[in-house]
Design a protein around this motif. Structure first.
Motif, PDB file in Angstrom:
ATOM      1  N   ARG A  97       0.832  -1.212   0.000  1.00 23.82           N
ATOM      2  CA  ARG A  97       0.000   0.000   0.000  1.00 23.82           C
ATOM      3  C   ARG A  97       0.863   1.257   0.000  1.00 23.82           C
ATOM      4  O   ARG A  97       0.363   2.361   0.216  1.00 23.82           O
ATOM      5  N   LEU A  98       2.166   1.043  -0.168  1.00 23.86           N
ATOM      6  CA  LEU A  98       3.115   2.167  -0.166  1.00 23.86           C
ATOM      7  C   LEU A  98       4.121   1.935  -1.296  1.00 23.86           C
ATOM      8  O   LEU A  98       4.726   0.866  -1.362  1.00 23.86           O
ATOM      9  N   PHE A  99       4.260   2.929  -2.178  1.00 29.57           N
ATOM     10  CA  PHE A  99       5.097   2.742  -3.368  1.00 29.57           C
ATOM     11  C   PHE A  99       6.030   3.930  -3.532  1.00 29.57           C
ATOM     12  O   PHE A  99       5.601   5.085  -3.426  1.00 29.57           O
ATOM     13  N   GLY A 294       3.631  19.764   0.831  1.00 23.30           N
ATOM     14  CA  GLY A 294       3.415  19.126  -0.469  1.00 23.30           C
ATOM     15  C   GLY A 294       4.595  19.352  -1.381  1.00 23.30           C
ATOM     16  O   GLY A 294       4.770  20.438  -1.921  1.00 23.30           O
ATOM     17  N   GLY A 295       5.443  18.340  -1.505  1.00 19.57           N
ATOM     18  CA  GLY A 295       6.541  18.397  -2.467  1.00 19.57           C
ATOM     19  C   GLY A 295       7.645  19.365  -2.120  1.00 19.57           C
ATOM     20  O   GLY A 295       8.350  19.849  -3.012  1.00 19.57           O
ATOM     21  N   ILE A 296       7.838  19.639  -0.841  1.00 22.13           N
ATOM     22  CA  ILE A 296       8.969  20.502  -0.461  1.00 22.13           C
ATOM     23  C   ILE A 296      10.204  19.600  -0.373  1.00 22.13           C
ATOM     24  O   ILE A 296      10.357  18.822   0.559  1.00 22.13           O
ATOM     25  N   TYR A 316       7.253  15.591   4.467  1.00 21.58           N
ATOM     26  CA  TYR A 316       7.192  14.147   4.650  1.00 21.58           C
ATOM     27  C   TYR A 316       8.079  13.489   3.590  1.00 21.58           C
ATOM     28  O   TYR A 316       9.170  13.000   3.886  1.00 21.58           O
ATOM     29  N   THR A 317       7.640  13.533   2.315  1.00 22.68           N
ATOM     30  CA  THR A 317       8.374  12.842   1.256  1.00 22.68           C
ATOM     31  C   THR A 317       9.788  13.410   1.099  1.00 22.68           C
ATOM     32  O   THR A 317      10.751  12.651   0.899  1.00 22.68           O
ATOM     33  N   GLY A 318       9.927  14.716   1.220  1.00 24.00           N
ATOM     34  CA  GLY A 318      11.256  15.335   1.131  1.00 24.00           C
ATOM     35  C   GLY A 318      12.179  14.811   2.220  1.00 24.00           C
ATOM     36  O   GLY A 318      13.371  14.598   1.998  1.00 24.00           O
TER      37      GLY A 318
HETATM   38  C1  LIG Z   1       2.990   7.241   3.566  1.00 23.79           C
HETATM   39  C2  LIG Z   1       2.210   8.483   3.860  1.00 23.79           C
HETATM   40  C3  LIG Z   1       1.230   8.466   4.840  1.00 23.79           C
HETATM   41  C4  LIG Z   1       0.500   9.605   5.124  1.00 23.79           C
HETATM   42  N1  LIG Z   1      -0.448   9.573   6.110  1.00 23.79           N
HETATM   43  C5  LIG Z   1      -1.128  10.697   6.420  1.00 23.79           C
HETATM   44  C6  LIG Z   1      -2.067  10.700   7.474  1.00 23.79           C
HETATM   45  O1  LIG Z   1      -2.276   9.704   8.151  1.00 23.79           O
HETATM   46  N2  LIG Z   1      -2.737  11.865   7.723  1.00 23.79           N
HETATM   47  C7  LIG Z   1      -2.531  13.002   7.003  1.00 23.79           C
HETATM   48  O2  LIG Z   1      -3.151  14.029   7.282  1.00 23.79           O
HETATM   49  N3  LIG Z   1      -1.620  13.034   6.017  1.00 23.79           N
HETATM   50  C8  LIG Z   1      -0.923  11.921   5.706  1.00 23.79           C
HETATM   51  N4  LIG Z   1      -0.003  11.942   4.707  1.00 23.79           N
HETATM   52  C9  LIG Z   1       0.152  13.194   3.906  1.00 23.79           C
HETATM   53  C10 LIG Z   1       1.317  14.048   4.385  1.00 23.79           C
HETATM   54  O3  LIG Z   1       1.118  14.503   5.694  1.00 23.79           O
HETATM   55  C11 LIG Z   1       1.499  15.272   3.449  1.00 23.79           C
HETATM   56  O4  LIG Z   1       0.345  16.086   3.553  1.00 23.79           O
HETATM   57  C12 LIG Z   1       1.666  14.864   1.999  1.00 23.79           C
HETATM   58  O5  LIG Z   1       2.451  13.709   1.880  1.00 23.79           O
HETATM   59  C13 LIG Z   1       2.318  15.981   1.168  1.00 23.79           C
HETATM   60  O6  LIG Z   1       3.598  16.310   1.665  1.00 23.79           O
HETATM   61  P1  LIG Z   1       4.957  15.710   1.063  1.00 23.79           P
HETATM   62  O7  LIG Z   1       4.917  15.908  -0.412  1.00 23.79           O
HETATM   63  O8  LIG Z   1       6.049  16.468   1.769  1.00 23.79           O
HETATM   64  O9  LIG Z   1       4.976  14.262   1.404  1.00 23.79           O
HETATM   65  C14 LIG Z   1       0.745  10.807   4.395  1.00 23.79           C
HETATM   66  C15 LIG Z   1       1.740  10.828   3.419  1.00 23.79           C
HETATM   67  C16 LIG Z   1       2.468   9.691   3.134  1.00 23.79           C
HETATM   68  C17 LIG Z   1       3.536   9.742   2.066  1.00 23.79           C
END
Ligand SMILES: Cc1cc2nc3c(=O)[nH]c(=O)nc-3n(C[C@H](O)[C@H](O)[C@H](O)COP(=O)(O)O)c2cc1C
Length: 337
Positions: A97-99, A294-296, A316-318
């Motif tokens: 469920r994670l890629f 988002g995408g930082i 998160y992803t960054g």
């Molecule tokens: C594996 C994964 C799990 C996530 N779980 C949640 C969650 O439980 N609740 C939530 O509000 N956002 C969740 N997010 C979203 C992140 O908090 C963030 O809003 C989103 O990934 C965009 O930021 P990023 O591009 O820096 O990852 C999740 C993101 C990822 C990648």
């Protein structure tokens, strides 16, 4: 150093490497090793009546159950958001469920709010020594009908508010069926009316105002953003997080995972979430602080979020792709912007 660790971790299946790295971090913390590398990044700021050591936070989803708060705090985040927490424990969607989309610097996830429930999180937070800003992101259980969703948010608020610097009302995950319908005007208005009453009640009872923050999706139309902004102002919501992951696959051409269902995060999300922040900011001005996420992935993408009107950032992803060093680099962008 992180590029070496990353090479090894990226050889493993994403969910396994997620668990292993967080457990390893926790062990390093217990042995006092993280303290050796720990960084206090000073770029203080105040929003929502809270004092942030620096404006770069950890986004929700990485530490769903508050298992790693103390260890993560050694990495230099200005604030940490845990969750999403639901009232009752739930397994989430079946694996995989994670890629990881390595070339695109992106992730697709359809975790589906896998978490151990509010009571478990309370137990963890009672033991935590972290004294920085802690956001607790709350949601509804999958089987709770949408017209009873408010009950789940209320249960979570009552249990978790005593431990939270702020509470995030998550209505934007794409992985809980129909959750995003709570962003529609009538539903949002009703939910936020209920939550403001809870906030008020808590304030009277415990003499502490716990700010309420709403987390929105990047897949909203201009009109929807405008309507949401009007409701946030009318309801005196304290902050807004923009954005969650996207259901769009723009910017993904070749990855073998592009057709996997779920929310896309990382580099391909950057522009979309910055656009939402910009539109949101046009309506809110500076009446309600926007937490940009988002995408930082670097200084340039952080600067785009500041320019769009964000007052705090989350990653998160960054963080997965670039490592903890990114926190310090991003804090400097704020200082020089
Ligand atoms: C594996 C994964 C799990 C996530 N779980 C949640 C969650 O439980 N609740 C939530 O509000 N956002 C969740 N997010 C979203 C992140 O908090 C963030 O809003 C989103 O990934 C965009 O930021 P990023 O591009 O820096 O990852 C999740 C993101 C990822 C990648």
């Amino acid at each position: 150093m992180y590029s070496l660790i990353k090479k090894i971790l990226f050889l493993l299946d994403p969910e396994t490497s997620h668990t292993i790295s967080l457990k390893a971090l926790k062990w390093c913390h217990r042995l006092g090793l993280t303290k050796l590398f720990s960084t206090k990044i000073k770029a203080p700021c105040e929003f929502m009546g809270l004092h942030f050591e620096n404006p770069i936070g950890l986004a929700a989803g990485l530490d769903k159950n508050a298992d790693y708060v103390d260890a993560l705090s050694d990495l230099g985040f200005g604030f940490i958001e845990i969750g999403t927490v639901t009232p009752r424990t739930q397994m989430g969607n079946p694996k995989p469920r994670l890629f990881r989309l390595v070339n695109e610097e992106a992730i697709i996830n359809r975790m589906g709010f896998n978490n151990k429930g509010a009571d478990y999180v309370v137990k963890n937070l009672k033991k935590s020594r972290y004294r920085g800003v802690l956001g607790i992101n709350i949601g509804k259980n999958k089987e709770t009908p949408l017209d009873q969703a408010a009950d789940d948010y209320v249960i979570c608020f009552r249990k978790l508010a005593p431990f939270a610097s702020y509470i995030t009302i998550n209505i934007s995950s794409p992985n809980t069926p129909d959750l995003r319908n709570l962003q529609a005007s009538a539903q949002l208005d009703a939910l936020l009316t209920t939550m403001k009453a809870e906030q008020q009640y808590f304030n009277v009872e415990y003499q502490r105002y716990v700010p309420l923050v709403v987390k929105i999706a990047p897949d909203l139309t201009d009109d929807e953003v405008k309507e949401i902004a009007a409701i946030l102002i009318a309801k005196k919501i304290d902050g807004v997080i923009a954005t969650n992951t996207t259901i769009s696959r723009d910017g993904i051409n070749e990855s073998r995972y592009k057709n996997e269902a779920g929310g896309l995060s990382g580099k391909p999300l950057q522009k979309r979430s910055a656009d939402i922040i910009k539109k949101l900011h046009q309506h809110l001005q500076d009446r309600i602080p926007i937490i940009g996420v988002g995408g930082i992935m670097d200084e340039a993408s952080a600067n785009e979020k500041w320019k769009a009107g964000a007052k705090l950032l989350q990653i998160y992803t960054g963080f997965i792709f670039k490592g903890p060093g990114l926190i310090k680099r991003l804090s400097r962008t704020k200082m020089s912007s």
